[in-house]
Design a protein around this motif. Structure first.
Motif, PDB file in Angstrom:
ATOM      1  N   LYS A 221       0.976  -1.134   0.020  1.00  0.00           N
ATOM      2  CA  LYS A 221      -0.022  -0.051  -0.100  1.00  0.00           C
ATOM      3  C   LYS A 221       0.861   1.296  -0.021  1.00  0.00           C
ATOM      4  N   ASP A 222       1.852   1.384   0.860  1.00  0.00           N
ATOM      5  CA  ASP A 222       2.542   2.507   1.101  1.00  0.00           C
ATOM      6  C   ASP A 222       4.049   2.431   0.996  1.00  0.00           C
TER       7      ASP A 222
ATOM      8  N   ASP B 231      -3.651  -7.700  12.114  1.00  0.00           N
ATOM      9  CA  ASP B 231      -3.686  -6.683  11.090  1.00  0.00           C
ATOM     10  C   ASP B 231      -2.509  -5.655  11.418  1.00  0.00           C
ATOM     11  N   LEU B 232      -1.411  -5.738  10.517  1.00  0.00           N
ATOM     12  CA  LEU B 232      -0.509  -4.660  10.948  1.00  0.00           C
ATOM     13  C   LEU B 232      -0.520  -3.246  10.566  1.00  0.00           C
TER      14      LEU B 232
ATOM     15  N   HIS C 250       2.498 -11.412   1.809  1.00  0.00           N
ATOM     16  CA  HIS C 250       3.143 -10.823   0.782  1.00  0.00           C
ATOM     17  C   HIS C 250       2.866  -9.421   0.360  1.00  0.00           C
ATOM     18  N   ASN C 251       1.749  -9.070   0.719  1.00  0.00           N
ATOM     19  CA  ASN C 251       1.359  -7.765   0.788  1.00  0.00           C
ATOM     20  C   ASN C 251       1.597  -6.812   1.925  1.00  0.00           C
ATOM     21  N   GLY C 252       2.193  -7.389   2.888  1.00  0.00           N
ATOM     22  CA  GLY C 252       2.582  -6.908   3.969  1.00  0.00           C
ATOM     23  C   GLY C 252       1.347  -6.238   4.992  1.00  0.00           C
TER      24      GLY C 252
END
Length: 305
Positions: A29-30, A92-93, A74-76
């Motif tokens: 995402k970021d 949830d990170l 894998h999407n972090g």
């Protein structure tokens, strides 16, 4: 300018007890970089890696006993942790909240690993079975049976075709994920396999054992392609570099070693930890390595790419 191998950052007293596991992820995402650690102190900690330093973002409570394994999707976005309390927890990170707790059965979770598509989590069990849980369903979807001993370590091949497991008696099994069939059984080690890792091209499997050796296997033909010695004690963790030409190992001898795959040679040794080093991982582009262990410290190293 070429980077030299060097220690970049040390986080002392990162946990109140030994750190058994670490993972390095990057948010799609970021682009932010996250390191997740799990400790004998029952806690999972989430650290942001930014401006060449670690900042504690979340302390995740929930496990009743020591945390033995963590992995990042894998999407972090999600972390998974497994503990001696036999639960797998999903976190949830972004929010630092627990998404779900899954009961893996009595002490039936050891290493946890996300599948390459991050839809599944695989974990080894005492009964020699690899249990595959759905991330969405949070239920056990199926099992792969090695008909062997307690599985300590597990790895998916990056191409999603294979799953490898390493057992307490030194036996390595490679499964075809699509069919669930056992493809190869490798008997190269006589002692526990603490860790295994596939090369980014899924052609090689590197294994780490209490016998002090690292072995490299050709996955397709199940041939032993190399035996590497250099550690003075148990090899606890191995991780392949995204550049496909290096991997890193950590050991009870308190060292972290970087190896060149082609020459089978150790190209650098870091002797910065005060005690055995349980976990070692690369970042997404292979320019950094994180290590953690019994001295309760997290180290970040610079690696030339």
């Amino acid at each position: 300018m070429t980077t030299q191998y060097s220690i970049l950052f040390k986080q002392e007293h990162a946990h109140d007890d030994a750190i058994w596991t670490a993972a390095w992820g990057r948010s799609e995402k970021d682009g932010s970089e996250t390191i997740v650690t799990g400790s004998l102190d029952d806690l999972v900690k989430v650290w942001k890696w930014c401006d060449e330093k670690l900042e504690l973002q979340w302390t995740l409570e929930g496990h009743q006993l020591g945390v033995v394994s963590v992995d990042i999707s894998h999407n972090g976005a999600i972390a998974a942790s497994s503990s001696l309390d036999s639960h797998i927890r999903l976190w949830d990170l972004e929010s630092g909240k627990q998404i779900k707790a899954m009961d893996a059965g009595p002490v039936d979770a050891w290493t946890v690993a996300f599948s390459p598509d991050s839809k599944y989590i695989a974990t080894g069990s005492h009964l020699g079975k690899v249990n595959i849980f759905g991330v969405e369903s949070t239920k056990k979807e199926y099992s792969l049976d090695t008909r062997g001993k307690f599985i300590l370590s597990i790895a998916y091949s990056p191409d999603g075709k294979y799953l490898a497991s390493g057992a307490i008696d030194g036996i390595i099994n490679i499964f075809d994920i699509a069919t669930g069939k056992l493809l190869h059984t490798l008997e190269g080690h006589a002692m526990p396999i603490r860790s295994l890792t596939f090369s980014p091209d899924s052609q090689l499997l590197v294994t780490a054992s209490d016998d002090g050796y690292i072995k490299i296997y050709d996955v397709q033909h199940a041939n032993l392609a190399g035996t590497l010695s250099g550690h003075g004690s148990w090899v606890l963790n191995v991780a392949f570099c995204p550049d496909d030409s290096h991997f890193v190992s950590s050991s009870s001898d308190k060292s972290v070693k970087v190896w060149d795959v082609a020459s089978r040679a150790c190209v650098n040794t870091f002797f910065d930890h005060q005690d055995q080093v349980w976990s070692v991982k690369y970042n997404g582009n292979g320019s950094k390595v994180v290590s953690a262990g019994d001295d309760r410290a997290i180290h970040i190293y610079d690696c030339p790419v």
